[in-house]
Design a protein around this motif. Sequence first.
Motif, PDB file in Angstrom:
ATOM      1  N   ALA A  36      -0.100 -33.497  -4.816  1.00  0.00           N
ATOM      2  CA  ALA A  36       0.563 -33.537  -6.119  1.00  0.00           C
ATOM      3  C   ALA A  36      -0.130 -34.492  -7.081  1.00  0.00           C
ATOM      4  N   MET A  37      -0.820 -35.516  -6.535  1.00  0.00           N
ATOM      5  CA  MET A  37      -1.496 -36.490  -7.387  1.00  0.00           C
ATOM      6  C   MET A  37      -2.596 -35.832  -8.217  1.00  0.00           C
ATOM      7  N   ASP A  38      -3.279 -34.832  -7.645  1.00  0.00           N
ATOM      8  CA  ASP A  38      -4.315 -34.128  -8.394  1.00  0.00           C
ATOM      9  C   ASP A  38      -3.713 -33.388  -9.594  1.00  0.00           C
ATOM     10  N   GLY A  39      -2.541 -32.809  -9.396  1.00  0.00           N
ATOM     11  CA  GLY A  39      -1.854 -32.140 -10.495  1.00  0.00           C
ATOM     12  C   GLY A  39      -1.462 -33.113 -11.591  1.00  0.00           C
ATOM     13  N   THR A  40      -1.059 -34.315 -11.192  1.00  0.00           N
ATOM     14  CA  THR A  40      -0.702 -35.351 -12.163  1.00  0.00           C
ATOM     15  C   THR A  40      -1.914 -35.767 -12.990  1.00  0.00           C
ATOM     16  N   LYS A  41      -3.072 -35.856 -12.339  1.00  0.00           N
ATOM     17  CA  LYS A  41      -4.306 -36.209 -13.052  1.00  0.00           C
ATOM     18  C   LYS A  41      -4.669 -35.129 -14.074  1.00  0.00           C
ATOM     19  N   PHE A  42      -4.528 -33.879 -13.669  1.00  0.00           N
ATOM     20  CA  PHE A  42      -4.800 -32.784 -14.603  1.00  0.00           C
ATOM     21  C   PHE A  42      -3.846 -32.820 -15.795  1.00  0.00           C
ATOM     22  N   GLN A  43      -2.568 -33.075 -15.503  1.00  0.00           N
ATOM     23  CA  GLN A  43      -1.550 -33.091 -16.552  1.00  0.00           C
ATOM     24  C   GLN A  43      -1.821 -34.199 -17.565  1.00  0.00           C
ATOM     25  N   GLU A  44      -2.163 -35.372 -17.074  1.00  0.00           N
ATOM     26  CA  GLU A  44      -2.444 -36.498 -17.969  1.00  0.00           C
ATOM     27  C   GLU A  44      -3.672 -36.200 -18.842  1.00  0.00           C
ATOM     28  N   THR A  45      -4.711 -35.666 -18.230  1.00  0.00           N
ATOM     29  CA  THR A  45      -5.942 -35.369 -18.975  1.00  0.00           C
ATOM     30  C   THR A  45      -5.700 -34.309 -20.040  1.00  0.00           C
ATOM     31  N   ALA A  46      -5.007 -33.236 -19.647  1.00  0.00           N
ATOM     32  CA  ALA A  46      -4.744 -32.144 -20.585  1.00  0.00           C
ATOM     33  C   ALA A  46      -3.851 -32.586 -21.737  1.00  0.00           C
ATOM     34  N   GLU A  47      -2.853 -33.416 -21.444  1.00  0.00           N
ATOM     35  CA  GLU A  47      -1.935 -33.883 -22.482  1.00  0.00           C
ATOM     36  C   GLU A  47      -2.640 -34.824 -23.463  1.00  0.00           C
ATOM     37  N   GLN A  48      -3.442 -35.736 -22.944  1.00  0.00           N
ATOM     38  CA  GLN A  48      -4.171 -36.648 -23.823  1.00  0.00           C
ATOM     39  C   GLN A  48      -5.195 -35.897 -24.669  1.00  0.00           C
ATOM     40  N   TYR A  49      -5.777 -34.881 -24.088  1.00  0.00           N
ATOM     41  CA  TYR A  49      -6.736 -34.056 -24.838  1.00  0.00           C
ATOM     42  C   TYR A  49      -6.018 -33.305 -25.961  1.00  0.00           C
ATOM     43  N   ARG A  50      -4.821 -32.794 -25.674  1.00  0.00           N
ATOM     44  CA  ARG A  50      -4.029 -32.102 -26.693  1.00  0.00           C
ATOM     45  C   ARG A  50      -3.685 -33.047 -27.846  1.00  0.00           C
ATOM     46  N   LEU A  51      -3.246 -34.252 -27.501  1.00  0.00           N
ATOM     47  CA  LEU A  51      -2.899 -35.230 -28.532  1.00  0.00           C
ATOM     48  C   LEU A  51      -4.129 -35.609 -29.362  1.00  0.00           C
ATOM     49  N   ALA A  52      -5.269 -35.691 -28.705  1.00  0.00           N
ATOM     50  CA  ALA A  52      -6.502 -36.011 -29.421  1.00  0.00           C
ATOM     51  C   ALA A  52      -6.875 -34.897 -30.398  1.00  0.00           C
ATOM     52  N   CYS A  53      -6.699 -33.647 -29.965  1.00  0.00           N
ATOM     53  CA  CYS A  53      -6.983 -32.514 -30.857  1.00  0.00           C
ATOM     54  C   CYS A  53      -6.067 -32.532 -32.070  1.00  0.00           C
ATOM     55  N   ASN A  54      -4.802 -32.879 -31.873  1.00  0.00           N
ATOM     56  CA  ASN A  54      -3.871 -32.958 -32.993  1.00  0.00           C
ATOM     57  C   ASN A  54      -4.243 -34.108 -33.939  1.00  0.00           C
ATOM     58  N   TYR A  55      -4.768 -35.194 -33.371  1.00  0.00           N
ATOM     59  CA  TYR A  55      -5.217 -36.318 -34.201  1.00  0.00           C
ATOM     60  C   TYR A  55      -6.396 -35.882 -35.070  1.00  0.00           C
ATOM     61  N   VAL A  56      -7.336 -35.173 -34.472  1.00  0.00           N
ATOM     62  CA  VAL A  56      -8.492 -34.672 -35.221  1.00  0.00           C
ATOM     63  C   VAL A  56      -8.035 -33.678 -36.285  1.00  0.00           C
ATOM     64  N   SER A  57      -7.090 -32.803 -35.920  1.00  0.00           N
ATOM     65  CA  SER A  57      -6.588 -31.796 -36.845  1.00  0.00           C
ATOM     66  C   SER A  57      -5.937 -32.441 -38.060  1.00  0.00           C
ATOM     67  N   GLU A  58      -5.144 -33.474 -37.817  1.00  0.00           N
ATOM     68  CA  GLU A  58      -4.480 -34.163 -38.928  1.00  0.00           C
ATOM     69  C   GLU A  58      -5.495 -34.875 -39.816  1.00  0.00           C
ATOM     70  N   TYR A  59      -6.535 -35.419 -39.192  1.00  0.00           N
ATOM     71  CA  TYR A  59      -7.578 -36.106 -39.974  1.00  0.00           C
ATOM     72  C   TYR A  59      -8.297 -35.102 -40.881  1.00  0.00           C
ATOM     73  N   ILE A  60      -8.646 -33.934 -40.334  1.00  0.00           N
ATOM     74  CA  ILE A  60      -9.335 -32.910 -41.125  1.00  0.00           C
ATOM     75  C   ILE A  60      -8.460 -32.454 -42.284  1.00  0.00           C
ATOM     76  N   PHE A  61      -7.177 -32.245 -42.011  1.00  0.00           N
ATOM     77  CA  PHE A  61      -6.265 -31.731 -43.039  1.00  0.00           C
ATOM     78  C   PHE A  61      -5.980 -32.771 -44.121  1.00  0.00           C
ATOM     79  N   MET A  62      -5.650 -33.983 -43.707  1.00  0.00           N
ATOM     80  CA  MET A  62      -5.250 -35.012 -44.664  1.00  0.00           C
ATOM     81  C   MET A  62      -6.424 -35.476 -45.532  1.00  0.00           C
TER      82      MET A  62
END
Length: 415
Positions: A16-42
């Motif tokens: 289950a720990m491997d799944g947790t690592k994937f989840q953390e990486t994917a979620e942080q990557y999603r948040l980073a994409c939204n940060y970039v998206s907001e920067y481009i838009f604003m």
Amino acid sequence: MLLSLTVKVKLKLENAMDGTKFQETAEQYRLACNYVSEYIFMNNCFDLSPYQIQRQIYTDLRQLFSLKAQLAISAIKTTFARYKAVQTQLRRKPMTYPTGKQDKKGKEIYLKVPRDLRWLWKPIDFKRPQADLVRNRDWSIIEDGEKLSINTLQGRVKARFVLKTGFEQYLDGTWEFGGAKLIKSGANWFLHIAVNKEFSELISTDMQHIVGLDRGIRQLVTAYDDQRKTTFFNGQAINRKRRHYKALRDRLQNHNTRNSKRRSRKLRNKENRWMTDINHQLSKTLVAKYGANTLFVLENIGDICFAKIKIAKDTYHGRMSWPFYQLEQLLTYKAIQAGAAVISVNAAYTSQRCPACGEINKTNRKHQLHAYQCSNCGYQSNDDRIGAMNIQYLGKQYVNGVKHPKLKNKQSANG
């Protein structure tokens, strides 16, 4: 000809720990994409390149979301690619306004206003956790193709995987691996891997068979070949099943509860998987039936706007939601692998033109009877077959050197 495919593999995690690592990486990557998206838009950075954006916010991405160097760069490229895709969609669909004027035929004249990214009201939002991985930097194949090594924020995870078609076919040295996307579906993790292979392009002198394909609802595909043989792939059973799915979704939507919405989404995903499987089977059957050195000719469905034509109420859902373009994509890559080719031709008049005398008359086609009868020469046939015959004729023109074949009035298919 370069063939690009996406291989979808299901990861088998050891704990289950491997799944947790994937989840953390994917979620942080999603948040980073939204940060970039907001920067481009604003900051109205629609005209900047990914490198120019990287110079501005690379350090922020590393610090705010704990991303490694390559993942931070990938987040910028992913967001930039999404904006480019939306820009293409906006340009293809300009805003139209009625002018209150009519043309010589009495049709309403509309003013078309081009659209670009400045028409967006808010930044593009990334809702699904995911991570785009670079080959050899973020993911690699190890242990002779038995496992995949995937980079996460907490180190690499080595996982076995499952692939229906067999992964060994991509390890023969002729396929080149590209980037991969880490996503979660349900309780399982998947890696979507891009693979490329160079195939020899089928030239016109090698095209031994020309097959016209007319796509529809009553007959999913009607094929007409150079031996004057017609093959119908009937869609009546499929239509009944789709109406059943739609009735179930309508009942769930009437409840309008959280549970009913969840079940409705699950049912829609199930129907989509089923439709994809039907398209896979159909494209595979067509390629197997006609074989190598075959030119498959389809009408360009981009030329058809269903919103501007009258469609019977009982067929509206099917026409507007069946994945016709997906069938074309699946047929294309299967044909290339088999030594065949696929082209699309202008759809104008393919259902109205008589293949015997060349007359174009809209009233010749009897929609309710699924029949066609020429008012000029009396030629009769099934209306779907007429479409396939005309499409096949355009394919013959293409082989004879016409770059963009198009039907014209009073032009015989036998001439």
